[in-house]
Design a protein around this motif. Structure first.
Motif, PDB file in Angstrom:
ATOM      1  N   VAL A  74     -62.763 -17.872 -19.613  1.00  0.00           N
ATOM      2  CA  VAL A  74     -61.926 -16.784 -19.085  1.00  0.00           C
ATOM      3  C   VAL A  74     -61.782 -16.912 -17.567  1.00  0.00           C
ATOM      4  CG1 VAL A  74     -61.801 -14.273 -18.735  1.00  0.00           C
ATOM      5  CG2 VAL A  74     -62.450 -15.193 -20.959  1.00  0.00           C
ATOM      6  N   PHE A  75     -62.817 -17.434 -16.914  1.00  0.00           N
ATOM      7  CA  PHE A  75     -62.796 -17.523 -15.457  1.00  0.00           C
ATOM      8  C   PHE A  75     -61.854 -18.606 -14.943  1.00  0.00           C
ATOM      9  CE2 PHE A  75     -66.910 -15.478 -16.279  1.00  0.00           C
ATOM     10  CZ  PHE A  75     -66.774 -14.360 -15.463  1.00  0.00           C
ATOM     11  N   ASP A  76     -61.369 -19.469 -15.822  1.00  0.00           N
ATOM     12  CA  ASP A  76     -60.385 -20.474 -15.412  1.00  0.00           C
ATOM     13  C   ASP A  76     -58.979 -19.896 -15.287  1.00  0.00           C
ATOM     14  OD1 ASP A  76     -61.783 -22.820 -14.949  1.00  0.00           O
ATOM     15  OD2 ASP A  76     -61.810 -23.381 -17.075  1.00  0.00           O
ATOM     16  N   GLY A  77     -58.772 -18.696 -15.813  1.00  0.00           N
ATOM     17  CA  GLY A  77     -57.427 -18.135 -15.896  1.00  0.00           C
ATOM     18  C   GLY A  77     -56.713 -17.956 -14.580  1.00  0.00           C
ATOM     19  N   LEU A  78     -57.470 -17.758 -13.500  1.00  0.00           N
ATOM     20  CA  LEU A  78     -56.847 -17.549 -12.193  1.00  0.00           C
ATOM     21  C   LEU A  78     -56.720 -18.829 -11.386  1.00  0.00           C
ATOM     22  CD1 LEU A  78     -57.958 -14.289 -10.354  1.00  0.00           C
ATOM     23  CD2 LEU A  78     -55.694 -14.992 -11.074  1.00  0.00           C
ATOM     24  N   LYS A 114     -61.589 -42.058  -8.599  1.00  0.00           N
ATOM     25  CA  LYS A 114     -62.597 -41.056  -8.962  1.00  0.00           C
ATOM     26  C   LYS A 114     -62.363 -39.828  -8.072  1.00  0.00           C
ATOM     27  CE  LYS A 114     -65.547 -44.225  -8.068  1.00  0.00           C
ATOM     28  NZ  LYS A 114     -66.780 -44.962  -7.724  1.00  0.00           N
ATOM     29  N   VAL A 115     -62.010 -38.714  -8.708  1.00  0.00           N
ATOM     30  CA  VAL A 115     -61.621 -37.513  -7.969  1.00  0.00           C
ATOM     31  C   VAL A 115     -62.602 -36.385  -8.228  1.00  0.00           C
ATOM     32  CG1 VAL A 115     -59.820 -35.778  -7.627  1.00  0.00           C
ATOM     33  CG2 VAL A 115     -59.184 -38.155  -8.045  1.00  0.00           C
ATOM     34  N   ARG A 116     -63.195 -35.858  -7.156  1.00  0.00           N
ATOM     35  CA  ARG A 116     -64.085 -34.710  -7.306  1.00  0.00           C
ATOM     36  C   ARG A 116     -63.292 -33.491  -7.728  1.00  0.00           C
ATOM     37  NH1 ARG A 116     -64.630 -29.369  -4.330  1.00  0.00           N
ATOM     38  NH2 ARG A 116     -66.584 -28.600  -5.204  1.00  0.00           N
ATOM     39  N   SER A 117     -63.720 -32.870  -8.819  1.00  0.00           N
ATOM     40  CA  SER A 117     -63.112 -31.621  -9.268  1.00  0.00           C
ATOM     41  C   SER A 117     -64.228 -30.592  -9.437  1.00  0.00           C
ATOM     42  CB  SER A 117     -62.350 -31.807 -10.585  1.00  0.00           C
ATOM     43  OG  SER A 117     -63.233 -32.231 -11.600  1.00  0.00           O
ATOM     44  N   PHE A 118     -63.840 -29.326  -9.597  1.00  0.00           N
ATOM     45  CA  PHE A 118     -64.866 -28.294  -9.714  1.00  0.00           C
ATOM     46  C   PHE A 118     -64.613 -27.321 -10.861  1.00  0.00           C
ATOM     47  CE2 PHE A 118     -61.786 -27.198  -6.416  1.00  0.00           C
ATOM     48  CZ  PHE A 118     -61.284 -25.998  -6.880  1.00  0.00           C
ATOM     49  N   ASN A 119     -63.572 -27.583 -11.671  1.00  0.00           N
ATOM     50  CA  ASN A 119     -63.369 -26.770 -12.873  1.00  0.00           C
ATOM     51  C   ASN A 119     -62.628 -27.598 -13.923  1.00  0.00           C
ATOM     52  OD1 ASN A 119     -60.542 -26.597 -12.397  1.00  0.00           O
ATOM     53  ND2 ASN A 119     -60.806 -24.756 -11.171  1.00  0.00           N
ATOM     54  N   ALA A 120     -62.577 -27.050 -15.133  1.00  0.00           N
ATOM     55  CA  ALA A 120     -62.025 -27.803 -16.257  1.00  0.00           C
ATOM     56  C   ALA A 120     -60.534 -28.083 -16.100  1.00  0.00           C
ATOM     57  CB  ALA A 120     -62.277 -27.044 -17.559  1.00  0.00           C
ATOM     58  N   THR A 121     -59.777 -27.113 -15.567  1.00  0.00           N
ATOM     59  CA  THR A 121     -58.329 -27.321 -15.475  1.00  0.00           C
ATOM     60  C   THR A 121     -57.980 -28.375 -14.423  1.00  0.00           C
ATOM     61  OG1 THR A 121     -57.774 -25.638 -13.810  1.00  0.00           O
ATOM     62  CG2 THR A 121     -58.047 -24.892 -16.061  1.00  0.00           C
ATOM     63  N   LEU A 122     -58.768 -28.429 -13.352  1.00  0.00           N
ATOM     64  CA  LEU A 122     -58.552 -29.461 -12.337  1.00  0.00           C
ATOM     65  C   LEU A 122     -58.906 -30.837 -12.901  1.00  0.00           C
ATOM     66  CD1 LEU A 122     -57.707 -30.132  -9.487  1.00  0.00           C
ATOM     67  CD2 LEU A 122     -60.015 -29.561  -8.708  1.00  0.00           C
ATOM     68  N   ALA A 123     -59.957 -30.884 -13.717  1.00  0.00           N
ATOM     69  CA  ALA A 123     -60.316 -32.139 -14.376  1.00  0.00           C
ATOM     70  C   ALA A 123     -59.195 -32.584 -15.325  1.00  0.00           C
ATOM     71  CB  ALA A 123     -61.626 -31.974 -15.143  1.00  0.00           C
ATOM     72  N   ASP A 124     -58.599 -31.622 -16.055  1.00  0.00           N
ATOM     73  CA  ASP A 124     -57.472 -31.941 -16.941  1.00  0.00           C
ATOM     74  C   ASP A 124     -56.299 -32.505 -16.143  1.00  0.00           C
ATOM     75  OD1 ASP A 124     -58.889 -31.088 -19.134  1.00  0.00           O
ATOM     76  OD2 ASP A 124     -57.936 -29.110 -19.227  1.00  0.00           O
ATOM     77  N   PHE A 125     -56.033 -31.895 -14.983  1.00  0.00           N
ATOM     78  CA  PHE A 125     -54.934 -32.348 -14.126  1.00  0.00           C
ATOM     79  C   PHE A 125     -55.189 -33.779 -13.663  1.00  0.00           C
ATOM     80  CE2 PHE A 125     -52.810 -32.991 -10.106  1.00  0.00           C
ATOM     81  CZ  PHE A 125     -51.571 -32.409 -10.275  1.00  0.00           C
ATOM     82  N   ALA A 126     -56.427 -34.042 -13.218  1.00  0.00           N
ATOM     83  CA  ALA A 126     -56.767 -35.378 -12.741  1.00  0.00           C
ATOM     84  C   ALA A 126     -56.580 -36.419 -13.849  1.00  0.00           C
ATOM     85  CB  ALA A 126     -58.215 -35.396 -12.229  1.00  0.00           C
TER      86      ALA A 126
END
Length: 295
Positions: free
Chosen positions: A104-108, A170-182
């Protein structure tokens, strides 16, 4: 002239009312955990709010033992659990860091969805009741404020001229949606906590990192990268919450005092993020004006 006099009288009345109100507040001291100490909002807004403004506006009745995430050796993912346990009273955290507990916290912070700050604010206002509900039900916490940091962009060691250049990096991400984007652009996402990114970039464990334009500047990412790719992939919203037991023990006047102060503080955070957005880019590339960071 008449309007000026009316404004002065109104302001004087507000100050008198605030003074009278503050004198009636009971003496209270709270444990407060702020954001990372090298983030501009925490240094220039959050810390003074607790160490100077709250004591002054409450006429000394309310004080806080303020410390920051990194000073406590925390990575930021623990905030709501610490609030639920009652270890701290007030705390700030990155909304996306909580997504490991609940998506739920990824929604924003859906990567690439909210491209400008006005749309981001509308989204935050609309989504706030959802976050309020889940924080209360699962973490015994009351949401007090939510705000963005400057837009999230790419800081890279190799040359980056467009999305195609991220392929294989290799791209540092900090949430699931950013990882999906990468992954969608052919990059390899790597989850790394904010305090650990500089050494990871320095050693080549990651090629790029995503963070705010000014956050990356004040954390000195420019020392370990060569290129800034200003594609906005999010705003990494933050929140402040208070333990519900702490909140419910307060008398009504104290709760009213905090609600008013946090409403003002929230507006200040949003205005600050808008100013810092371009300023962060300017500072990173050595361009004027550079007001908030290191040129």
């Amino acid at each position: 002239m008449m309007r000026t006099k009316q404004a002065l009288l109104f302001a004087a009345g507000c100050l008198l009312a605030a003074g009278s109100w503050a004198q009636e507040l009971p003496k209270q001291n709270f444990k407060v955990l702020g954001g990372f100490s090298n983030l501009n909002f925490s240094k220039t807004i959050e810390r003074p709010f607790w160490t100077e403004q709250i004591p002054a506006q409450s006429k000394g009745a309310i004080t806080g033992e303020f410390t920051s995430l990194d000073q406590m050796g925390l990575q930021g993912t623990e905030i709501l659990r610490l609030i639920r346990l009652g270890v701290i009273d007030f705390a700030s955290g990155n909304v996306s860091y909580m997504s490991a507990d609940s998506p739920v916290f990824d929604g924003l912070d859906l990567a690439g969805v909210f491209l400008d700050i006005d749309v981001m604010r509308k989204a935050a206002d609309a989504y706030k009741p959802v976050l309020e509900r889940i924080m209360a039900q699962r973490y015994n916490a009351k949401l007090l404020a939510i705000w963005p940091v400057p837009p999230q962009v790419f800081f890279c060691r190799p040359a980056i001229g467009g999305l195609a250049d991220l392929k294989g990096k290799k791209v540092r991400s900090f949430n699931a949606t950013l990882a999906d984007f990468a992954q969608a652009v052919g990059a390899n996402p790597v989850q790394i906590a904010f305090p650990e990114v500089v050494p990871a970039l320095q050693t080549g464990n990651v090629d790029c990192g995503v963070t705010g334009t000014l956050s990356g500047n004040t954390a000195k990412w420019w020392e370990v990268t060569t290129h800034l790719y200003p594609l906005v992939v999010g705003w990494a919203p933050w929140f402040t919450a208070v333990n519900l037991n702490t909140w419910n023990r307060m008398d009504p006047k104290t709760r009213e005092f905090f609600q008013a102060r946090y409403k003002t503080l929230e507006d200040q955070y949003w205005a600050n993020a808008a100013k810092e957005a371009q300023d962060g880019i300017n500072c990173n590339i050595g361009k004027d004006p550079c007001v908030f960071g290191v040129k």
